[in-house]
Write a protein that holds these residues in place. Structure first.
Motif, PDB file in Angstrom:
ATOM      1  N   SER A 183       5.492  11.170 -29.059  1.00  0.00           N
ATOM      2  CA  SER A 183       6.018  10.490 -27.871  1.00  0.00           C
ATOM      3  C   SER A 183       5.474  11.113 -26.590  1.00  0.00           C
ATOM      4  O   SER A 183       5.216  10.400 -25.617  1.00  0.00           O
ATOM      5  N   GLU A 184       5.288  12.441 -26.566  1.00  0.00           N
ATOM      6  CA  GLU A 184       4.697  13.080 -25.390  1.00  0.00           C
ATOM      7  C   GLU A 184       3.245  12.656 -25.205  1.00  0.00           C
ATOM      8  O   GLU A 184       2.781  12.445 -24.086  1.00  0.00           O
ATOM      9  N   LEU A 185       2.527  12.517 -26.311  1.00  0.00           N
ATOM     10  CA  LEU A 185       1.143  12.072 -26.245  1.00  0.00           C
ATOM     11  C   LEU A 185       1.054  10.642 -25.721  1.00  0.00           C
ATOM     12  O   LEU A 185       0.231  10.332 -24.850  1.00  0.00           O
ATOM     13  N   ILE A 186       1.925   9.765 -26.221  1.00  0.00           N
ATOM     14  CA  ILE A 186       1.933   8.376 -25.768  1.00  0.00           C
ATOM     15  C   ILE A 186       2.294   8.301 -24.287  1.00  0.00           C
ATOM     16  O   ILE A 186       1.675   7.556 -23.523  1.00  0.00           O
ATOM     17  N   LEU A 187       3.275   9.089 -23.872  1.00  0.00           N
ATOM     18  CA  LEU A 187       3.678   9.104 -22.465  1.00  0.00           C
ATOM     19  C   LEU A 187       2.550   9.603 -21.570  1.00  0.00           C
ATOM     20  O   LEU A 187       2.289   9.024 -20.507  1.00  0.00           O
ATOM     21  N   THR A 188       1.856  10.625 -21.994  1.00  0.00           N
ATOM     22  CA  THR A 188       0.764  11.181 -21.210  1.00  0.00           C
ATOM     23  C   THR A 188      -0.390  10.190 -21.093  1.00  0.00           C
ATOM     24  O   THR A 188      -0.924   9.971 -19.997  1.00  0.00           O
ATOM     25  N   ILE A 189      -0.757   9.579 -22.197  1.00  0.00           N
ATOM     26  CA  ILE A 189      -1.865   8.610 -22.179  1.00  0.00           C
ATOM     27  C   ILE A 189      -1.500   7.397 -21.338  1.00  0.00           C
ATOM     28  O   ILE A 189      -2.316   6.910 -20.540  1.00  0.00           O
ATOM     29  N   THR A 190      -0.270   6.900 -21.481  1.00  0.00           N
ATOM     30  CA  THR A 190       0.158   5.744 -20.696  1.00  0.00           C
ATOM     31  C   THR A 190       0.165   6.055 -19.214  1.00  0.00           C
ATOM     32  O   THR A 190      -0.257   5.234 -18.389  1.00  0.00           O
ATOM     33  N   THR A 191       0.614   7.249 -18.843  1.00  0.00           N
ATOM     34  CA  THR A 191       0.618   7.645 -17.438  1.00  0.00           C
ATOM     35  C   THR A 191      -0.795   7.724 -16.887  1.00  0.00           C
ATOM     36  O   THR A 191      -1.058   7.278 -15.767  1.00  0.00           O
ATOM     37  N   LEU A 218       0.826  -1.204   0.000  1.00  0.00           N
ATOM     38  CA  LEU A 218       0.000   0.000   0.000  1.00  0.00           C
ATOM     39  C   LEU A 218       0.859   1.251   0.000  1.00  0.00           C
ATOM     40  O   LEU A 218       0.568   2.214  -0.720  1.00  0.00           O
ATOM     41  N   ILE A 219       1.924   1.257   0.768  1.00  0.00           N
ATOM     42  CA  ILE A 219       2.835   2.406   0.798  1.00  0.00           C
ATOM     43  C   ILE A 219       3.497   2.591  -0.562  1.00  0.00           C
ATOM     44  O   ILE A 219       3.585   3.715  -1.070  1.00  0.00           O
ATOM     45  N   LEU A 220       3.937   1.489  -1.176  1.00  0.00           N
ATOM     46  CA  LEU A 220       4.578   1.590  -2.492  1.00  0.00           C
ATOM     47  C   LEU A 220       3.610   2.069  -3.561  1.00  0.00           C
ATOM     48  O   LEU A 220       3.968   2.891  -4.417  1.00  0.00           O
ATOM     49  N   VAL A 221       2.369   1.585  -3.529  1.00  0.00           N
ATOM     50  CA  VAL A 221       1.360   2.039  -4.496  1.00  0.00           C
ATOM     51  C   VAL A 221       1.048   3.512  -4.272  1.00  0.00           C
ATOM     52  O   VAL A 221       0.866   4.274  -5.234  1.00  0.00           O
ATOM     53  N   SER A 222       1.007   3.939  -3.015  1.00  0.00           N
ATOM     54  CA  SER A 222       0.756   5.356  -2.721  1.00  0.00           C
ATOM     55  C   SER A 222       1.888   6.235  -3.233  1.00  0.00           C
ATOM     56  O   SER A 222       1.649   7.290  -3.836  1.00  0.00           O
ATOM     57  N   ILE A 223       3.126   5.811  -3.009  1.00  0.00           N
ATOM     58  CA  ILE A 223       4.276   6.579  -3.499  1.00  0.00           C
ATOM     59  C   ILE A 223       4.279   6.627  -5.018  1.00  0.00           C
ATOM     60  O   ILE A 223       4.536   7.681  -5.619  1.00  0.00           O
ATOM     61  N   LEU A 224       3.982   5.491  -5.652  1.00  0.00           N
ATOM     62  CA  LEU A 224       3.909   5.452  -7.114  1.00  0.00           C
ATOM     63  C   LEU A 224       2.819   6.361  -7.644  1.00  0.00           C
ATOM     64  O   LEU A 224       3.014   7.080  -8.627  1.00  0.00           O
ATOM     65  N   SER A 225       1.666   6.386  -6.981  1.00  0.00           N
ATOM     66  CA  SER A 225       0.565   7.250  -7.411  1.00  0.00           C
ATOM     67  C   SER A 225       0.925   8.723  -7.302  1.00  0.00           C
ATOM     68  O   SER A 225       0.654   9.505  -8.216  1.00  0.00           O
ATOM     69  N   VAL A 226       1.547   9.095  -6.198  1.00  0.00           N
ATOM     70  CA  VAL A 226       1.929  10.494  -6.006  1.00  0.00           C
ATOM     71  C   VAL A 226       3.000  10.914  -7.010  1.00  0.00           C
ATOM     72  O   VAL A 226       2.925  11.994  -7.601  1.00  0.00           O
ATOM     73  N   SER A 227       3.977  10.038  -7.251  1.00  0.00           N
ATOM     74  CA  SER A 227       5.026  10.391  -8.214  1.00  0.00           C
ATOM     75  C   SER A 227       4.487  10.443  -9.639  1.00  0.00           C
ATOM     76  O   SER A 227       4.899  11.307 -10.427  1.00  0.00           O
ATOM     77  N   LEU A 228       3.554   9.556  -9.985  1.00  0.00           N
ATOM     78  CA  LEU A 228       2.938   9.626 -11.310  1.00  0.00           C
ATOM     79  C   LEU A 228       2.103  10.891 -11.474  1.00  0.00           C
ATOM     80  O   LEU A 228       2.122  11.520 -12.538  1.00  0.00           O
ATOM     81  N   ALA A 229       1.387  11.273 -10.435  1.00  0.00           N
ATOM     82  CA  ALA A 229       0.593  12.501 -10.502  1.00  0.00           C
ATOM     83  C   ALA A 229       1.496  13.720 -10.650  1.00  0.00           C
ATOM     84  O   ALA A 229       1.216  14.621 -11.449  1.00  0.00           O
ATOM     85  N   ALA A 230       2.595  13.756  -9.917  1.00  0.00           N
ATOM     86  CA  ALA A 230       3.532  14.877 -10.036  1.00  0.00           C
ATOM     87  C   ALA A 230       4.172  14.899 -11.423  1.00  0.00           C
ATOM     88  O   ALA A 230       4.312  15.974 -12.031  1.00  0.00           O
ATOM     89  N   GLY A 231       4.553  13.738 -11.927  1.00  0.00           N
ATOM     90  CA  GLY A 231       5.132  13.677 -13.266  1.00  0.00           C
ATOM     91  C   GLY A 231       4.145  14.089 -14.337  1.00  0.00           C
ATOM     92  O   GLY A 231       4.505  14.757 -15.313  1.00  0.00           O
ATOM     93  N   LEU A 232       2.884  13.697 -14.173  1.00  0.00           N
ATOM     94  CA  LEU A 232       1.861  14.084 -15.143  1.00  0.00           C
ATOM     95  C   LEU A 232       1.597  15.580 -15.108  1.00  0.00           C
ATOM     96  O   LEU A 232       1.445  16.216 -16.161  1.00  0.00           O
ATOM     97  N   LEU A 233       1.579  16.164 -13.921  1.00  0.00           N
ATOM     98  CA  LEU A 233       1.408  17.619 -13.825  1.00  0.00           C
ATOM     99  C   LEU A 233       2.585  18.356 -14.466  1.00  0.00           C
ATOM    100  O   LEU A 233       2.398  19.352 -15.171  1.00  0.00           O
ATOM    101  N   PHE A 234       3.801  17.860 -14.225  1.00  0.00           N
ATOM    102  CA  PHE A 234       4.974  18.471 -14.847  1.00  0.00           C
ATOM    103  C   PHE A 234       4.922  18.326 -16.366  1.00  0.00           C
ATOM    104  O   PHE A 234       5.240  19.266 -17.102  1.00  0.00           O
TER     105      PHE A 234
END
Length: 132
Positions: A37-45, A7-23
């Motif tokens: 490639s940016e479109l593919i990265l955004t959709i995959t995230t 649960l801690i690892l999934v939470s950390i992954l979720s927060v880092s993915l959200a921060a990366g997506l916002l960036f």
């Protein structure tokens, strides 16, 4: 792995993915152009973030109920799905390398990695539904 650690690892992954997506969105909106490639990265995230929601909820429910995270069946299911995914990702890479003249190098890498993730998810669902 313990359910609390998962649960801690999934939470950390979720927060880092959200921060990366916002960036990523900030840089895309500042450049006024989005490459493939940016479109593919955004959709995959976004897809990975949507897939993490039920995983997070299931882990939370398991912790509250005292259910162990991985039993023998789920470990065996992941192992079979990973084996099928390995062979299907080899086919994906062969197809991508066959058409590498028509695809940019950055896009080729992103498509290959996204295909590997997608093939594991599909194979996991097939093994889960149909069995071994």
């Amino acid at each position: 792995m313990n359910s609390k650690i998962a649960l801690i690892l999934v939470s950390i992954l979720s927060v880092s993915l959200a921060a990366g997506l916002l960036f990523q969105m900030f840089t895309v909106f500042s450049n006024d152009a989005m490459t493939t490639s940016e479109l593919i990265l955004t959709i995959t995230t976004m897809v990975v973030m949507l897939l993490l929601i039920p995983i997070f909820l299931r882990l939370w429910k398991n912790i509250r109920g005292g259910i162990p995270h991985d039993d023998e069946f789920s470990q065996k299911m992941k192992m079979f799905a990973a084996g099928y995914s390995y062979f299907s990702s080899l086919i994906i890479w062969l197809v991508l390398f066959a058409f590498h003249k028509h695809i940019q190098q950055d896009d080729l890498l992103m498509l290959g990695l996204s295909g590997m993730i997608f093939s594991f998810g599909v194979n996991w669902l097939l093994v889960r539904r149909k069995g071994f």
